[in-house]
Design a protein around this motif. Structure first.
Motif, PDB file in Angstrom:
ATOM      1  N   GLU A   1       8.955  -0.440  -8.689  1.00 16.78           N
ATOM      2  CA  GLU A   1       9.944  -1.290  -8.024  1.00 16.78           C
ATOM      3  C   GLU A   1       9.278  -2.476  -7.335  1.00 16.78           C
ATOM      4  N   ASP A   2       8.217  -2.177  -6.607  1.00 16.93           N
ATOM      5  CA  ASP A   2       7.509  -3.247  -5.900  1.00 16.93           C
ATOM      6  C   ASP A   2       6.941  -4.275  -6.885  1.00 16.93           C
ATOM      7  N   ALA A   3       6.327  -3.764  -7.942  1.00 20.06           N
ATOM      8  CA  ALA A   3       5.735  -4.672  -8.926  1.00 20.06           C
ATOM      9  C   ALA A   3       6.825  -5.557  -9.541  1.00 20.06           C
ATOM     10  N   ALA A   4       7.986  -4.966  -9.809  1.00 18.19           N
ATOM     11  CA  ALA A   4       9.091  -5.735 -10.398  1.00 18.19           C
ATOM     12  C   ALA A   4       9.604  -6.798  -9.429  1.00 18.19           C
ATOM     13  N   ASN A   5       9.426  -6.542  -8.138  1.00 19.74           N
ATOM     14  CA  ASN A   5       9.875  -7.499  -7.129  1.00 19.74           C
ATOM     15  C   ASN A   5       8.803  -8.508  -6.728  1.00 19.74           C
ATOM     16  N   GLY A   6       7.730  -8.587  -7.508  1.00 21.27           N
ATOM     17  CA  GLY A   6       6.722  -9.615  -7.255  1.00 21.27           C
ATOM     18  C   GLY A   6       5.625  -9.210  -6.280  1.00 21.27           C
ATOM     19  N   PHE A   7       5.618  -7.953  -5.863  1.00 18.15           N
ATOM     20  CA  PHE A   7       4.527  -7.487  -4.992  1.00 18.15           C
ATOM     21  C   PHE A   7       3.324  -7.090  -5.841  1.00 18.15           C
ATOM     22  N   LEU A   8       2.168  -7.027  -5.181  1.00 24.21           N
ATOM     23  CA  LEU A   8       0.989  -6.509  -5.870  1.00 24.21           C
ATOM     24  C   LEU A   8       0.576  -5.187  -5.212  1.00 24.21           C
ATOM     25  N   PRO A   9       0.878  -4.045  -5.866  1.00 21.80           N
ATOM     26  CA  PRO A   9       0.414  -2.759  -5.327  1.00 21.80           C
ATOM     27  C   PRO A   9      -1.106  -2.785  -5.309  1.00 21.80           C
TER      28      PRO A   9
ATOM     29  N   GLY B   1      -3.844  -6.359   8.307  1.00 22.99           N
ATOM     30  CA  GLY B   1      -2.737  -7.315   8.276  1.00 22.99           C
ATOM     31  C   GLY B   1      -1.751  -7.062   7.137  1.00 22.99           C
ATOM     32  N   VAL B   2      -1.674  -5.808   6.664  1.00 27.52           N
ATOM     33  CA  VAL B   2      -0.775  -5.501   5.552  1.00 27.52           C
ATOM     34  C   VAL B   2       0.173  -4.346   5.889  1.00 27.52           C
TER      35      VAL B   2
ATOM     36  N   ARG C   1       4.039   1.466   2.203  1.00 32.04           N
ATOM     37  CA  ARG C   1       5.152   2.361   1.855  1.00 32.04           C
ATOM     38  C   ARG C   1       4.775   3.805   2.183  1.00 32.04           C
ATOM     39  N   VAL C   2       5.615   4.427   2.993  1.00 32.33           N
ATOM     40  CA  VAL C   2       5.360   5.814   3.375  1.00 32.33           C
ATOM     41  C   VAL C   2       6.322   6.707   2.588  1.00 32.33           C
TER      42      VAL C   2
ATOM     43  N   GLY D   1       0.845  -1.200   0.000  1.00 32.52           N
ATOM     44  CA  GLY D   1       0.000   0.000   0.000  1.00 32.52           C
ATOM     45  C   GLY D   1       0.876   1.244   0.000  1.00 32.52           C
ATOM     46  N   TYR D   2       0.317   2.382  -0.409  1.00 32.18           N
ATOM     47  CA  TYR D   2       1.099   3.615  -0.565  1.00 32.18           C
ATOM     48  C   TYR D   2       0.405   4.818   0.054  1.00 32.18           C
ATOM     49  N   VAL D   3       1.175   5.524   0.868  1.00 33.39           N
ATOM     50  CA  VAL D   3       0.700   6.777   1.467  1.00 33.39           C
ATOM     51  C   VAL D   3       1.887   7.747   1.456  1.00 33.39           C
TER      52      VAL D   3
END
Ligand SMILES: *Cc1c(COP(=O)(O)O)cnc(C)c1O
Length: 523
Positions: free
Chosen positions: A267-275, A238-239, A244-245, A220-222
């Motif tokens: 960056e996150d998406a490239a590292n396998g995360f799901l924004p 639970g996330v 990401r702050v 998540g992004y703030v």
């Protein structure tokens, strides 16, 4: 200048009191005079109800006599009240006497016209009457059948208010979306995030991930200016580990930079995360900064993130056409929340949340135990608001919003907002033309962020001198402001928006601020 002596003495007296049992002399003679109050008897209710309204009216009449920020010390009340409930009934007179002498000194007067702290909590006669009626009916409108009017009026007033804000049709029930009244913006963002999580986890599980794995891949992004309620929501969901702050600074007036967001998300998406979740703010808590919704919305869309916008305070002002541009880009948002209890003359609590696709929220929140089943729900003819919020039970809050919109009209509400913005503009000009104060952030809406300029030999960039000034101002009791830190700079915040605040109250506060600054500079 007023000294507010009475309230200070009662606070001090408390601390001088021994807390041993049996020494509460003040209770002597406090036996009920008439017959004990019945649980409910209509004519008696009428009498006591009038009495209570009179008490509250007197409170508002006398509010300027109290220090705005309560001056008591921690624990002041414990030593003034008995340690157990009375066995025998007492009289309302005795209770109200205690309210006056023991409770009021420990109240910070949010309804004082000289309350400039945090963000305001508006009240109005209309809002109060609606709230009173809600208390009087005391229904629990969790599903349509539990009180049809509670559900249907809420849907109607959310559409009304959505139209005043010129929200895109998709946010209204009439356009396939819909709104709900939550208690607070914190609950609004929490349920929005739970809906977003449900959608994102389903997507990852469809691709073969286990549920636990899916949770661990959500980001998540703030920004560092986002209200902390989003952090809390992430903890509940639970996330929080992957929230990401993103830092902001004065170069963008403390708004979230789309470039920084794009970089982090990529960056996150490239590292396998799901924004999965982005929170933008219109009117941040510290400085009323506005995040660039159109650009953020494009990034959210590109990555399939749920885009929530928190406009708790400032969103209200967008009922004025000249302020509405702050919501440009709102069509790219999934959910939008604001608090009419902050600045729209509606008594606390009333936080409105609109969603483009409420079905996603319902999918995350709904339950259907046998004991709540009914024909209207089974036939999917109705909204059951229990599926749009955390608790089951809910108050008939739409009444106060309805009363407020009807009794002031859109024109009355806009006038209220415009007056505060005008006063804030005036204060801003006073700060800008003063030789010892300076603005720390641009004035947005009706929030003025300023500070005493540090002297050349100042060793902590004005922190100590401004913190000392703030305490000196607030301990006088005539007004109340709070602070924040912006880019490391200790900043005084003056939020103008309390229901009864007029220019004269701001001018009085400005005089006090200057007097205390004079005094500080002499030492
Ligand atoms: C006041 C505020 C909140 C918190 O409001 P609650 O309704 O008390 O949860 C959230 N976000 C912003 C921007 C605020 O100003």
């Amino acid at each position: 200048m007023k000294s507010f002596a009475v309230n200070r003495i009662s606070a001090v007296a408390c601390h001088a009191t021994s807390r041993k049992e049996g020494e509460f002399k003040w209770r002597e003679g406090a036996v009920p005079l008439g017959k004990p109050m019945s649980v409910f008897e209509v004519e008696e209710f009428r009498k006591y109800g009038h009495r209570m309204v009179d008490f509250i009216a007197d409170y508002y009449r006398d509010i300027a006599e109290y220090p705005v920020r309560s001056q008591v010390q921690p624990g002041y009340l414990e030593c003034q009240l008995p340690t157990a409930a009375p066995e025998d009934p007492e009289s309302l007179d005795d209770v109200l006497a205690d309210v006056q002498s023991k409770i009021i000194p420990g109240v910070t007067h949010w309804q004082s016209p000289s309350f400039f702290a945090f963000y305001p909590a508006n009240f109005s006669t209309a809002g109060f009457l609606g709230d009173m009626l809600s208390g009087g009916l005391n229904v629990i409108g969790f599903s349509w059948i539990s009180s049809p009017a509670a559900t249907e009026l809420e849907q109607i007033v959310l559409d009304w208010l959505g139209k005043l804000l010129q929200l895109p049709e998709e946010f209204l029930f009439s356009g396939g979306g819909g709104g709900v009244i939550q208690g607070t913006a914190s609950e609004a963002v929490c349920v929005a995030m739970l809906a977003a999580r449900k959608r994102a986890v389903a997507k990852l599980m469809a691709e073969g991930a286990s549920e636990t794995e899916a949770f661990g891949r959500l980001t998540g992004y703030v920004s560092d200016q986002t209200h902390v309620s989003v952090q809390k929501a992430a903890q509940i969901a639970g996330v929080a580990a992957n929230l990401r702050v993103l830092p902001t600074n004065s170069s963008t007036n403390f708004s979230l930079s789309p470039a920084a967001l794009r970089k982090a998300v990529a960056e996150d998406a490239a590292n396998g995360f799901l924004p999965f979740f982005l929170c933008g703010t219109v009117g941040t808590t510290s400085s009323a900064a506005v995040d660039p919704l159109p650009e953020l919305g494009d990034i959210a869309l590109e990555y399939g993130m749920w885009f929530h916008v928190d406009a708790a305070f400032a969103g209200n002002a967008c009922i004025c056409p000249e302020v509405r541009h702050n919501l440009d880009g709102i069509e790219k948002v999934d959910s939008y929340s604001m608090n009419p209890h902050k600045w729209l003359l509606t008594n606390f609590d009333c936080s409105t949340l609109w969603l483009k696709d409420p079905r996603q929220l319902v999918a995350a929140m709904s339950t259907s135990p046998e004991y709540l089943r009914n024909k209207a729900t089974d036939e999917k003819l109705v909204v059951d608001y229990k599926d749009w919020q955390l608790p089951l039970g809910r108050k008939f809050r739409s009444l106060k919003l309805w009363f407020t919109m009807r009794l002031y009209g859109a024109s009355g509400l806009r006038k209220h907002i415009r007056e505060h913005i005008r006063i804030a503009e005036h204060l801003e000009s006073l700060v800008r033309t003063s030789d010892r104060f300076e603005m720390v952030a641009p004035r947005n809406f009706s929030l003025v962020c300023f500070r005493l300029k540090p002297l050349e030999n100042d060793t902590d960039n004005g922190r100590t001198v401004n913190a000392t000034l703030l305490e000196a101002i607030n301990s006088r009791g005539a007004c109340f402001l709070t602070h924040t830190v912006l880019d490391g700079v200790f900043t005084l915040r003056m939020a103008i928006g309390s229901s009864r605040t007029e220019l004269q109250h701001v001018m009085e506060a400005w005089t006090i601020i200057n007097t205390e600054a004079d005094r500080l500079m002499k030492h």
